[in-house]
Scaffold this motif. Structure first.
Motif, mmCIF file in Angstrom:
data_model
loop_
_atom_site.group_PDB
_atom_site.id
_atom_site.type_symbol
_atom_site.label_atom_id
_atom_site.label_comp_id
_atom_site.label_asym_id
_atom_site.label_seq_id
_atom_site.Cartn_x
_atom_site.Cartn_y
_atom_site.Cartn_z
ATOM 1 N N ASP A 18 -8.094 1.931 -4.789
ATOM 2 C CA ASP A 18 -8.524 2.706 -3.445
ATOM 3 C C ASP A 18 -8.906 1.808 -2.405
ATOM 4 N N GLN A 37 0.561 -0.884 -0.312
ATOM 5 C CA GLN A 37 -0.309 -0.330 -0.034
ATOM 6 C C GLN A 37 0.967 1.213 0.122
ATOM 7 N N VAL A 38 -0.154 2.079 -0.814
ATOM 8 C CA VAL A 38 1.381 3.420 -1.184
ATOM 9 C C VAL A 38 0.070 4.684 -0.492
ATOM 10 N N TYR A 39 0.943 6.029 -0.085
ATOM 11 C CA TYR A 39 0.445 7.021 -0.411
ATOM 12 C C TYR A 39 0.935 7.530 -1.100
ATOM 13 N N THR A 54 1.005 11.267 -2.922
ATOM 14 C CA THR A 54 0.372 12.899 -2.623
ATOM 15 C C THR A 54 1.252 13.417 -3.845
ATOM 16 N N THR A 93 -3.698 14.171 -1.086
ATOM 17 C CA THR A 93 -2.753 12.670 -0.551
ATOM 18 C C THR A 93 -3.762 11.227 -0.521
ATOM 19 N N GLU A 94 -3.316 11.203 -1.069
ATOM 20 C CA GLU A 94 -4.349 9.459 -1.046
ATOM 21 C C GLU A 94 -3.945 8.075 -0.365
ATOM 22 N N THR A 95 -4.906 7.459 -0.687
ATOM 23 C CA THR A 95 -4.142 6.066 -0.079
ATOM 24 C C THR A 95 -4.416 4.863 -1.158
#
Length: 93
Positions: free
Chosen positions: A91, A59-61, A63, A72-74
């Motif tokens: 997501d 999983q990445v964060y 921006t 910013t999304e995950t």
């Protein structure tokens, strides 16, 4: 007669949606940030992170900059389309 006064009273507030839209535009404009400039080292680090997360399915964060805002999304990166400058992210939240 009271009925007419009530109608006039409500007509005074008919412009409120436009005012709220205008105020929201002012607030958004004040919240804008300048587009960040990345160094060569930062771009290499991003590239390394993309490759690593693609292979490990981590999983990445993310921006990113869009229309004067930092967003910013995950999620999980599906693949990288370097020709189209496209990075699809799933997501799962």
């Amino acid at each position: 007669m009271n009925h007419d006064r009530g109608m006039k009273k409500w007509r005074l507030f008919a412009s409120m949606p436009e005012q709220y839209t205008g105020l929201q535009e002012v607030i958004n404009k004040q919240a804008e940030v300048p587009q960040p400039l990345l160094t060569e080292e930062q771009m290499e680090q991003i590239n390394f992170t993309l490759i690593e997360t693609l292979h490990t399915n981590q999983q990445v964060y993310l921006t990113y900059y869009k229309n004067g805002q930092r967003i910013t999304e995950t999620g999980f990166i599906q693949f990288v389309d370097s020709l189209g400058n496209y990075l699809p992210v799933i997501d799962l939240a």
